[in-house]
Motif scaffolding. Structure first.
Motif, PDB file in Angstrom:
ATOM      1  N   GLY A 245     -32.200   1.545  -9.739  1.00 62.31           N
ATOM      2  CA  GLY A 245     -31.831   1.130 -11.082  1.00 62.31           C
ATOM      3  C   GLY A 245     -30.647   0.184 -11.079  1.00 62.31           C
ATOM      4  N   TYR A 246     -30.313  -0.303 -12.248  1.00 60.90           N
ATOM      5  CA  TYR A 246     -29.199  -1.242 -12.367  1.00 60.90           C
ATOM      6  C   TYR A 246     -27.905  -0.603 -11.852  1.00 60.90           C
ATOM      7  N   ALA A 247     -27.689   0.667 -12.179  1.00 66.25           N
ATOM      8  CA  ALA A 247     -26.471   1.354 -11.714  1.00 66.25           C
ATOM      9  C   ALA A 247     -26.502   1.566 -10.204  1.00 66.25           C
ATOM     10  N   GLN A 248     -27.685   1.846  -9.653  1.00 65.35           N
ATOM     11  CA  GLN A 248     -27.817   2.033  -8.209  1.00 65.35           C
ATOM     12  C   GLN A 248     -27.456   0.753  -7.457  1.00 65.35           C
ATOM     13  N   ALA A 249     -27.798  -0.378  -8.041  1.00 67.49           N
ATOM     14  CA  ALA A 249     -27.545  -1.663  -7.391  1.00 67.49           C
ATOM     15  C   ALA A 249     -26.120  -2.171  -7.639  1.00 67.49           C
ATOM     16  N   HIS A 250     -25.389  -1.475  -8.508  1.00 62.95           N
ATOM     17  CA  HIS A 250     -24.037  -1.927  -8.856  1.00 62.95           C
ATOM     18  C   HIS A 250     -23.035  -0.780  -8.794  1.00 62.95           C
ATOM     19  N   GLY A 251     -23.002  -0.121  -7.631  1.00 66.75           N
ATOM     20  CA  GLY A 251     -22.000   0.917  -7.450  1.00 66.75           C
ATOM     21  C   GLY A 251     -22.526   2.211  -6.867  1.00 66.75           C
ATOM     22  N   ARG A 252     -23.818   2.493  -7.096  1.00 65.03           N
ATOM     23  CA  ARG A 252     -24.437   3.694  -6.550  1.00 65.03           C
ATOM     24  C   ARG A 252     -23.613   4.929  -6.926  1.00 65.03           C
ATOM     25  N   ASN A 253     -23.159   5.732  -5.976  1.00 60.19           N
ATOM     26  CA  ASN A 253     -22.382   6.937  -6.289  1.00 60.19           C
ATOM     27  C   ASN A 253     -20.874   6.698  -6.310  1.00 60.19           C
ATOM     28  N   ALA A 254     -20.451   5.454  -6.153  1.00 56.82           N
ATOM     29  CA  ALA A 254     -19.018   5.160  -6.079  1.00 56.82           C
ATOM     30  C   ALA A 254     -18.406   4.872  -7.444  1.00 56.82           C
ATOM     31  N   VAL A 255     -19.199   4.825  -8.505  1.00 60.26           N
ATOM     32  CA  VAL A 255     -18.670   4.588  -9.851  1.00 60.26           C
ATOM     33  C   VAL A 255     -18.735   5.879 -10.654  1.00 60.26           C
ATOM     34  N   THR A 256     -17.972   5.961 -11.735  1.00 62.59           N
ATOM     35  CA  THR A 256     -17.947   7.176 -12.543  1.00 62.59           C
ATOM     36  C   THR A 256     -19.252   7.362 -13.305  1.00 62.59           C
ATOM     37  N   TRP A 257     -19.497   8.580 -13.727  1.00 62.68           N
ATOM     38  CA  TRP A 257     -20.692   8.855 -14.523  1.00 62.68           C
ATOM     39  C   TRP A 257     -20.734   7.985 -15.775  1.00 62.68           C
ATOM     40  N   GLU A 258     -19.581   7.824 -16.432  1.00 61.91           N
ATOM     41  CA  GLU A 258     -19.548   7.057 -17.680  1.00 61.91           C
ATOM     42  C   GLU A 258     -19.941   5.603 -17.460  1.00 61.91           C
ATOM     43  N   VAL A 259     -19.441   5.009 -16.385  1.00 61.85           N
ATOM     44  CA  VAL A 259     -19.790   3.621 -16.066  1.00 61.85           C
ATOM     45  C   VAL A 259     -21.275   3.533 -15.713  1.00 61.85           C
ATOM     46  N   LYS A 260     -21.743   4.501 -14.950  1.00 58.40           N
ATOM     47  CA  LYS A 260     -23.147   4.530 -14.536  1.00 58.40           C
ATOM     48  C   LYS A 260     -24.069   4.618 -15.758  1.00 58.40           C
ATOM     49  N   PHE A 261     -23.717   5.480 -16.709  1.00 62.80           N
ATOM     50  CA  PHE A 261     -24.561   5.646 -17.895  1.00 62.80           C
ATOM     51  C   PHE A 261     -24.540   4.413 -18.791  1.00 62.80           C
ATOM     52  N   LYS A 262     -23.409   3.731 -18.849  1.00 57.96           N
ATOM     53  CA  LYS A 262     -23.339   2.489 -19.623  1.00 57.96           C
ATOM     54  C   LYS A 262     -24.295   1.453 -19.032  1.00 57.96           C
TER      55      LYS A 262
END
Length: 204
Positions: free
Chosen positions: A138-155
């Motif tokens: 997904g977009y979040a997987q390609a831009h941070g994977r598990n290294a970003v916060t849940w809130e950023v990932k959900f945005k």
């Protein structure tokens, strides 16, 4: 047009082709998984899909079932053995999800399917991540994977649901390949996997 019709057709065709082409590798991983995990190489778990409909996610197991003297499972970072780390860092553990894509539970690109217990913890905006089929990547997987916060990932997840296009999906796939090759964002800063999502505190 793309999001409503073409995307699902591409998902079916590409996942079927991938399963056929990768079948020798899948057989090898099944055998190795049975050896290193001392039993069933597959991990299945209920996950929420489009419109929060529950389906059974299929992955290769990356953590063994070692327990302490009281019969409780040991922490993730202990049970995540060397073989499991290799699978996770290369994303090979995700390959069985091609079956989920083939049967329509998932898409190649979409928000990652998370735990069912997270459903009541999402705020109204975050729930929109379930407006579309979850993805292998997904977009979040390609831009941070598990290294970003849940809130950023959900945005990022919600942004994707509102901006689906063929070009966006192609970019996400290309960026995912880059992330996997670099092995970026496999873990969070404080966990071998990702901390549990406990909900977002609303700012008053």
């Amino acid at each position: 047009m793309y999001a409503k019709y073409i995307k699902r057709i591409l998902d079916f065709v590409l996942s079927l082709m991938a399963l056929i082409v990768l079948s020798p590798l899948l057989v090898i991983l099944i055998i190795l998984g049975a050896v290193f995990m001392r039993g069933n190489p597959f991990f299945t778990q209920a996950r929420p899909g489009k419109n929060e409909k529950i389906f059974k996610l299929i992955k290769f197991r990356t953590m063994d079932n070692r327990k302490d003297k009281d019969g409780k499972l040991l922490p993730d970072d202990v049970r995540l053995n060397k073989y499991g780390r290799i699978l996770r860092s290369t994303s090979l553990d995700e390959l069985p999800e091609l079956i989920n894509i083939l049967i329509g539970d998932m898409s190649i690109v979409g928000p990652r399917p998370l735990l069912v217990k997270y459903l009541p913890r999402y705020n109204e905006e975050q729930r929109h991540r379930h407006d579309v089929r979850p993805g292998l990547t997904g977009y979040a997987q390609a831009h941070g994977r598990n290294a970003v916060t849940w809130e950023v990932k959900f945005k990022m997840d919600v942004w994707y649901t509102r901006n689906i296009s063929f070009i966006t999906d192609v970019k996400v796939i290309i960026d995912t390949v880059k992330v996997v090759l670099k092995r970026d964002g496999i873990s969070s800063d404080t966990s071998a996997t990702m901390e549990e999502f406990m909900g977002t505190k609303e700012v008053s």
